[in-house]
Design an enzyme around this catalytic site. Structure first.
Site, PDB file in Angstrom:
ATOM      1  N   GLU A 109       0.819  -1.203   0.000  1.00 22.63           N
ATOM      2  CA  GLU A 109       0.000   0.000   0.000  1.00 22.63           C
ATOM      3  C   GLU A 109       0.860   1.263   0.000  1.00 22.63           C
ATOM      4  OE1 GLU A 109      -2.701  -0.693   3.388  1.00 22.63           O
ATOM      5  OE2 GLU A 109      -4.109  -1.533   1.953  1.00 22.63           O
ATOM      6  N   GLU A 135     -12.915  -2.866  11.417  1.00 24.24           N
ATOM      7  CA  GLU A 135     -12.886  -2.060  10.196  1.00 24.24           C
ATOM      8  C   GLU A 135     -13.937  -2.508   9.191  1.00 24.24           C
ATOM      9  OE1 GLU A 135      -9.077  -2.289   8.261  1.00 24.24           O
ATOM     10  OE2 GLU A 135      -9.787  -1.306   6.449  1.00 24.24           O
ATOM     11  N   ASP A 192      -8.165  -9.275   3.742  1.00 28.67           N
ATOM     12  CA  ASP A 192      -8.020  -8.197   4.709  1.00 28.67           C
ATOM     13  C   ASP A 192      -9.114  -8.202   5.770  1.00 28.67           C
ATOM     14  OD1 ASP A 192      -6.845  -6.033   5.852  1.00 28.67           O
ATOM     15  OD2 ASP A 192      -7.578  -4.560   4.420  1.00 28.67           O
TER      16      ASP A 192
HETATM   17  C1  GCV Z   1      -2.749   0.198   8.441  1.00 23.22           C
HETATM   18  C2  GCV Z   1      -6.047  -2.397   5.303  1.00 23.22           C
HETATM   19  C3  GCV Z   1      -6.556  -1.197   6.029  1.00 23.22           C
HETATM   20  C4  GCV Z   1      -5.458  -0.161   6.210  1.00 23.22           C
HETATM   21  C5  GCV Z   1      -4.280  -0.845   6.932  1.00 23.22           C
HETATM   22  C6  GCV Z   1      -3.837  -2.027   6.095  1.00 23.22           C
HETATM   23  C7  GCV Z   1      -2.722  -2.793   6.770  1.00 23.22           C
HETATM   24  O1  GCV Z   1      -5.759  -2.079   3.972  1.00 23.22           O
HETATM   25  O2  GCV Z   1      -7.638  -0.653   5.352  1.00 23.22           O
HETATM   26  O3  GCV Z   1      -5.962   0.893   6.959  1.00 23.22           O
HETATM   27  O4  GCV Z   1      -3.230   0.057   7.128  1.00 23.22           O
HETATM   28  O5  GCV Z   1      -4.911  -2.910   5.930  1.00 23.22           O
HETATM   29  O6  GCV Z   1      -3.024  -3.782   7.416  1.00 23.22           O
HETATM   30  O7  GCV Z   1      -1.572  -2.406   6.636  1.00 23.22           O
END
Ligand code: GCV
Length: 711
Positions: free
Chosen positions: A306, A407, A379
């Site tokens: 990411e 989340e 995720d």
């Molecule tokens: C901390 C997902 C979440 C992100 C998170 C990422 C991760 O994509 O939406 O907020 O980032 O996982 O675990 O690194």
């Protein structure tokens, strides 16, 4: 009635209700220590008249003593005094080094953190012994003894022994330095970085007590999307101040490390892990950290994921990056938790990417590296099959990363007990000779270094977790981290008894409601193996129609692939073949829709709407039936909770009632929006008797949530 009269009326009512003299707002978590009442209280009084210390004095022993005094004062109505010798009814805290003669304790079984609790005769006196090899073991034993008392165990016949099966039991805070919590739904970050290190919020101690009561022994203070600033001297001083508060509670501090810090802080031209100057920078940084925090736990790293920097930016691999940091920490005894959550725009199937990048590196990580793997390959969805890396990297210690904050499961407004989800993952058979639990606790491949991590759901909200019931997920994480074989139902029973009520009928009714809640959220959000249908960015509410994002694998349409012909992601040989990453027996089972459990069906298969399900329904009808079942379960949870009004203190009962009403509304929203969308794609009529969605698809698509929390 004006507000003031309503408030006075409530206060008066609470004063008149026995046991509810003070309003309960959830701050005390499961450490409420309300009077036991009746015979149990008298017994506890008789069995905890005084405290005898047969152990060297340390701050950790002081913490254990303070907790026992606080707990007994609350539960039994009188705090025990310290006594120099074993008198009848004493609580004896003994470590091996100073164990009084006559103690019969299997010391070797207890290890560094375990404890034994038993009622026995010692020097002619009937006493209760809390025994351990270390002061940390004593602290855990003290909390276990208090838990036994709070949950209604027979304290006259106590005989318990426990040692954690996993070495590092860690909370991961995704907390930013400006106190915003990524994916946080419980207010701001607890860490008041601005006021640290000088001002220590007393709440830090309560945080430490709560964690120690579960056996959590480490905390990663900052977000994995890390700022290099966390590694600068001023922030290290702040982290050191927190470490000082947590140390007596057996909790070590860890930091998320930004891979490019040598460039950002050190002025180097590169962060290439094979560059000698970069390696020297990290070694010097580690030395500096350990001067500030001598028992620093280590680094957690999100790299090449990411948009975060990482070794691949320099043509190196994850092992090169992790080993460089491991080399810097090794002289000090620190570990690297290197995350396997990676995905890039060019992967053909995001679910297959982590395995493809990490499995070939098995055996190439330094001994103090642990690869931290999310429970599933996408995720933290309401349901995912276990991650195919579990069992597939026998030469590498793998940590399990769970998400305690919700989340993708309704934030903190939906009641979802995650103990069931955690248990399902831990008990999953990897097909490599053991369950995920056996991989994580190191027993499958004899790894001495073991870890389990939970992304925290804690913030400045008075109730810590954003809702009363989300506390249970913090609790369940801690208990299952200590013992991955524990039952989620038993853990829920303990939590309810400590948090709400010991009365068996009410306790069991709440537990039933909790145990139903996880399947409910799967049903009303993502039944039958569907995943990532949430709306963009904030992940709040349904967005199965979203198909316009920059990257294909950000779009829900990429994950469900619904069309006229059917629905689901083909991960078999005719599709991405991600199923082949599992052990052969599991891969065979899941490659065939007839042997794939319905719960995972559309994760692995793209099937026609008319596909016959084991229930006798078509896939289309089953999908709709499950959406309906999810809503019905939430309604039922609401009814069950309403029936508990007399058993729960008014403040928390009313609060949970309000939250359940939101959940009932939002479960309907999920059901209706998803059915409206999937119907627009399938073109099929609704099965007989199913009510049409409350609004048309356009209305659901038009909803926007600009200020949803946690982004
Ligand atoms: C901390 C997902 C979440 C992100 C998170 C990422 C991760 O994509 O939406 O907020 O980032 O996982 O675990 O690194």
């Amino acid at each position: 009635m004006t507000t003031i009269f309503r408030t006075l009326g409530l206060a008066l009512l609470m004063a008149l209700l026995p046991g509810w003299a003070a309003a309960e707002d959830g701050y005390e978590l499961w450490l409420r220590y309300r009077p036991l009442g009746g015979a149990a209280q008298a017994q506890l009084q008789a069995g905890a008249r005084s405290l005898v210390l047969a152990t060297p004095a340390t701050p950790t022993v002081d913490a254990a003593v303070a907790e026992l005094r606080r707990g007994v004062a609350g539960l039994a109505g009188r705090a025990p005094a310290l006594s120099p010798r074993a008198v009848p009814g004493a609580l004896v805290l003994a470590t091996r080094a100073q164990a009084p003669a006559g103690l019969d304790v299997p010391w070797d079984e207890l290890g560094d953190e375990g404890y034994a609790l038993r009622r026995q005769t010692l020097q002619g006196a009937d006493v209760t012994v809390i025994a351990a090899n270390t002061d940390r073991g004593l602290l855990y034993g003290a909390f276990a003894w208090l838990r036994a008392a709070q949950t209604g165990a027979d304290m006259r016949r106590l005989d318990q022994r426990a040692a954690p099966k996993v070495g590092l039991r860690l909370l991961n805070h995704w907390d930013n330095l400006d106190r915003h919590v990524e994916r946080g739904y419980a207010g701001a970050s607890l860490w008041d970085w601005w006021k640290l290190p000088d001002i220590l919020d007393p709440r830090y101690v309560d945080y430490a007590r709560a964690n120690a009561s579960l056996g959590i022994n480490g905390t990663v203070l900052n977000n994995v999307n890390a700022k290099a600033d966390s590694l600068t001297a001023p922030y290290l001083a702040k982290a050191a101040a927190l470490a000082g508060v947590f140390r007596p509670y057996g909790i070590k501090v860890y930091l998320s490390a930004r891979f490019s810090a040598p460039v950002e802080l050190g002025g180097l031209k590169t962060a290439d892990p094979l560059d000698p100057a970069v390696r020297a920078w990290w070694r010097a940084k580690a030395d500096e950290i350990y001067r500030a925090i001598p028992d620093f736990g280590g680094f957690l790293v999100k790299a090449n994921s990411e948009g975060q920097p990482g070794p691949q930016d320099y043509g190196r691999n994850h092992a090169d990056g992790a080993n460089m940091l491991a080399e810097a920490l090794q002289p000090h005894g620190g570990v690297v938790l290197w995350r396997a959550f990676v995905y890039s725009p060019d992967a053909t199937d995001r679910a297959a990417q982590a395995y493809a990048e990490f499995q070939p590196l098995d055996g190439r990580f330094a001994p103090n590296v642990i690869v931290q793997v999310k429970n599933g390959a996408i995720d933290f969805q309401p349901r995912e099959p276990f991650h195919p890396l579990f069992g597939a990297m026998p030469k590498t210690p793998l940590a399990l990363e769970l998400q305690i904050t919700k989340e993708y499961l309704g934030f903190s407004t939906h009641l979802v007990y995650l103990g069931s989800l955690f248990e399902e993952v831990l008990k999953a058979d990897t097909g490599h000779g053991g369950t995920v639990a056996r991989v994580v606790d190191g027993r499958l491949n004899q790894h001495p270094l073991t870890a389990i991590a939970g992304v925290a759901n804690i913030g400045t909200d008075r109730n810590w977790s954003g809702s009363q019931f989300d506390q249970a997920n913090w609790y369940a994480f801690g208990r299952l981290a200590w013992d991955p074989d524990a039952s989620a139902a038993q853990v829920a029973r303990d939590w309810v008894a400590q948090t709400f009520t010991r009365r068996a009928a009410a306790r069991d009714a709440i537990v039933e409601l909790m145990l139903a809640s996880r399947e409910a959220v799967v049903d009303y959000m993502t039944p039958l193996g569907l995943h990532h249908l949430m709306d963009t960015g904030h992940h709040y509410g349904p967005g199965p129609w979203v198909n316009n994002l920059e990257r294909a694998d950000w779009n829900p349409t990429y994950f469900h692939k619904a069309g006229r012909d059917g629905i689901g992601f083909d991960r078999t040989a005719t599709g991405s073949n991600a199923v082949a990453q599992y052990a052969p027996a599991i891969a065979r089972q899941w490659a065939d829709p007839r042997t794939t459990p319905p719960e995972l069906l559309l994760w692995f298969h793209h099937l026609p709407w008319g596909h016959a399900m084991p229930s006798g329904r078509t896939l289309w009808a089953e999908l709709i039936w499950r959406y309906g079942r999810g809503v019905a379960t939430v309604d039922d949870m609401g009814r069950r909770w309403a029936a508990l009004k007399a058993d729960i203190d008014p403040q928390r009962h009313a609060e949970v009632t309000t939250y359940l009403a939101v959940q009932a509304r939002e479960a309907r929203w999920w059901r209706d929006a998803c059915i409206a969308y999937f119907q627009s794609v399938s073109g099929l009529p609704l099965p007989a008797g199913v009510a049409p969605p409350a609004q048309d698809l356009a209305a659901y698509k038009a909803l926007r949530f600009g200020f949803a929390p946690g982004r």
